[in-house]
Motif scaffolding. Sequence first.
Motif, short mmCIF file in Angstrom:
data_model
loop_
_atom_site.label_atom_id
_atom_site.label_comp_id
_atom_site.label_asym_id
_atom_site.label_seq_id
_atom_site.Cartn_x
_atom_site.Cartn_y
_atom_site.Cartn_z
N SER A 1 -43.12 55.48 -66.10
CA SER A 1 -43.90 55.40 -67.35
C SER A 1 -44.94 54.28 -67.33
O SER A 1 -45.66 54.09 -68.30
CB SER A 1 -42.95 55.20 -68.53
OG SER A 1 -42.23 53.98 -68.36
N GLU B 1 -38.30 51.01 -73.16
CA GLU B 1 -37.13 50.15 -72.92
C GLU B 1 -36.93 49.84 -71.44
O GLU B 1 -36.49 48.76 -71.06
CB GLU B 1 -35.86 50.79 -73.50
CG GLU B 1 -35.70 50.58 -75.00
CD GLU B 1 -35.88 49.11 -75.41
OE1 GLU B 1 -36.86 48.79 -76.13
OE2 GLU B 1 -35.08 48.27 -75.00
N THR C 1 -40.53 45.54 -80.33
CA THR C 1 -40.85 46.89 -79.85
C THR C 1 -40.90 47.79 -81.07
O THR C 1 -39.86 48.02 -81.69
CB THR C 1 -39.76 47.40 -78.87
OG1 THR C 1 -39.60 46.44 -77.84
CG2 THR C 1 -40.14 48.75 -78.31
N SER D 1 -39.54 56.20 -72.88
CA SER D 1 -39.14 54.94 -73.52
C SER D 1 -39.75 53.74 -72.83
O SER D 1 -39.83 53.69 -71.59
CB SER D 1 -37.62 54.82 -73.45
OG SER D 1 -37.27 53.47 -73.63
#
Length: 300
Positions: free
Chosen positions: A58, A4, A134, A2
């Motif tokens: 990530s 996020e 997003t 993700s």
Amino acid sequence: MSVERVVDTIAETAVEVRGGLAGRRTYTEGENPSGDDQLEADVWADSLFEERLLAIDSVGSYASEERPDVIEGDGEGDYHVAVDPLDGSSNLQSNNPMGVVFAAYDTPLPAPGRRIVAGGWVLLGPITTMVVATDGPVTEYVLEAADEATSESHLTDGHGGGEPVERRPVAEDITIPEDPTVYGIGGRVPDWPEDLESFVESLEDDRLKLRYGGAMIADVNQVLTYGGVFAYPALVDRPDGALRLQFEGNPVAHVIETAGGASSDGERSILDVEAEEVHQRVPVHVGNADLIDRLEDALD
Ligand code: AHG
Ligand code: MN
Ligand code: MN
């Protein structure tokens, strides 16, 4: 993985940056790769964002307006994050709005705007807000340190070392208002390209109001809120304008186009501008689609 966590880390770090600005209003001896003077705050904010973002598995690399080169992470992260750690930093001495601009690309930098997975800004205004798109609509959040949080909503977890903040959605699926109200054009009028001045006169004829504050994201946030156009155009002595594609042009084009507006480098969507160099500049025009069409016709 993700994206996020990247957005949360930007939110946490931006709130911390806001808290550290008061004592960092002096200029350093240095200048950034674009030749701009650097405030203590620019350098400090940049170091925080680098540390926090590269701590995320990530995130494969980090690039900033304040550094010459892309900084590789030590993993195989999918996201390559470009940050303008303080946009409009010259507003710090005059205590005018400023903020952070960011874009997480899914390919190594420099990258075209169409490869943005999440992009937007944090605006340090009377309150701290985050506007982000997003893979989907544009959402606005109020950011508050968790101990001031007024309602149970999304709390970030301070993963990268920051303090958790509350990221509270206050507007969802944001679209740019159809009836434009404000405009702001950077650069000095004598340096504008031919016919830009007549375009601005047409905006005044259409009863738009001049709103220009010296921080791109504060001016763009007004355009997103009230409709209109923001531009930092090509200038006679600066044919590529002043703003940087990776850190400023692409993120605001990503948000404004997602919100139903348009962007242009004078000829095409900014998101279609070929990315050749991390610090390359690009003329930036964003706002209502019909105004951007008129602007492109005027510049033609
Ligand atoms: P930064 O502080 O990151 O260098 O950005 C400043 C940019 C942008 O925010 C703003 O629109 C523009 O510079 C203002 O330029 P002028 O001072 O020439 O108006
Ligand atoms: Mn900037
Ligand atoms: Mn900056």
